[in-house]
Design a protein around this motif. Structure first.
Motif, PDB file in Angstrom:
ATOM      1  N   THR A  74       0.840  -1.204   0.000  1.00 44.25           N
ATOM      2  CA  THR A  74       0.000   0.000   0.000  1.00 44.25           C
ATOM      3  C   THR A  74       0.869   1.245   0.000  1.00 44.25           C
ATOM      4  OG1 THR A  74      -1.792  -1.145   1.129  1.00 44.25           O
ATOM      5  CG2 THR A  74      -1.819   1.261   1.228  1.00 44.25           C
ATOM      6  N   ARG A  75       1.937   1.262   0.809  1.00 43.55           N
ATOM      7  CA  ARG A  75       2.847   2.417   0.806  1.00 43.55           C
ATOM      8  C   ARG A  75       3.484   2.586  -0.573  1.00 43.55           C
ATOM      9  NH1 ARG A  75       0.690   2.234   4.880  1.00 43.55           N
ATOM     10  NH2 ARG A  75      -0.609   3.585   3.683  1.00 43.55           N
ATOM     11  N   GLU A  78       0.912   4.012  -2.965  1.00 42.68           N
ATOM     12  CA  GLU A  78       0.691   5.438  -2.687  1.00 42.68           C
ATOM     13  C   GLU A  78       1.794   6.284  -3.324  1.00 42.68           C
ATOM     14  OE1 GLU A  78      -1.653   5.474   1.580  1.00 42.68           O
ATOM     15  OE2 GLU A  78       0.510   5.724   1.567  1.00 42.68           O
ATOM     16  N   LYS A 138      -2.652  14.230  -2.998  1.00 39.40           N
ATOM     17  CA  LYS A 138      -2.262  13.000  -2.299  1.00 39.40           C
ATOM     18  C   LYS A 138      -3.397  12.489  -1.417  1.00 39.40           C
ATOM     19  CE  LYS A 138       1.045  11.204   1.025  1.00 39.40           C
ATOM     20  NZ  LYS A 138       2.145  11.497   1.921  1.00 39.40           N
ATOM     21  N   ARG A 142      -5.575   8.973  -2.404  1.00 39.17           N
ATOM     22  CA  ARG A 142      -4.978   7.898  -1.606  1.00 39.17           C
ATOM     23  C   ARG A 142      -5.750   6.589  -1.772  1.00 39.17           C
ATOM     24  NH1 ARG A 142      -3.364   7.909   4.776  1.00 39.17           N
ATOM     25  NH2 ARG A 142      -2.421   5.884   4.670  1.00 39.17           N
TER      26      ARG A 142
END
Length: 157
Positions: A74-75, A78, A138, A142
């Motif tokens: 997920t990071r 992103e 952002k 997200r």
């Protein structure tokens, strides 16, 4: 003055151990946030936290609602979204810049989380976020973990 019962002593020890585990889990999460672009795997994260890989995975999921690998991906997604919004890198360049070693795995995971393939996102994001400050873009763009469930849920008649 009396001593506590065995159950009181063991519950205090359990609570102390739980707090220590939570502190280690926070350090693991912080490491993932900092080093997402580096080669990371659960075994390496577990060694750094002085836990077994299985224990780390179980405890991380209990604390954060997802596995360490899922959190890492997920990071990475992103960050990939931010790089794709810039528009100056190819999807392949973005894949490797965020620490993924397989373009296929990156594209599949990106599509699962975001709802569209990275190449489509790159085209759409350039238009959709034009003129919006990057800090706002952002937050608005997200990825949300529960988007995965919406994609192919069967409908009951």
């Amino acid at each position: 003055m009396g001593c506590g019962t065995i159950s009181q002593v063991s519950s205090k020890a359990d609570a102390t151990q739980r707090l220590a585990d939570l502190a280690r889990l926070r350090r693991v999460r912080d490491r993932i946030d900092r080093e997402y672009a580096k080669p990371l795997d659960v075994e390496a994260l577990a060694r750094g936290a002085h836990m077994s890989a299985g224990h780390l995975s179980r405890e991380f999921r209990l604390a954060y609602g997802e596995s360490p690998y899922s959190y890492l991906m997920t990071r990475r997604i992103e960050r990939a979204m931010a790089l794709l919004r810039r528009g100056d890198l190819s999807v392949t360049d973005v894949c490797f810049a965020v620490g993924c070693s397989s373009l296929g795995t990156f594209s599949t995971r990106f599509t699962e989380l975001v709802g569209v393939p990275p190449s489509v996102y790159r085209r759409q994001a350039a238009q959709a976020t034009a003129g919006i400050p990057s800090c706002v873009a952002k937050q608005v763009t997200r990825p949300v973990r529960n988007r995965e469930a919406r994609a192919t849920e069967p409908q009951l008649a």
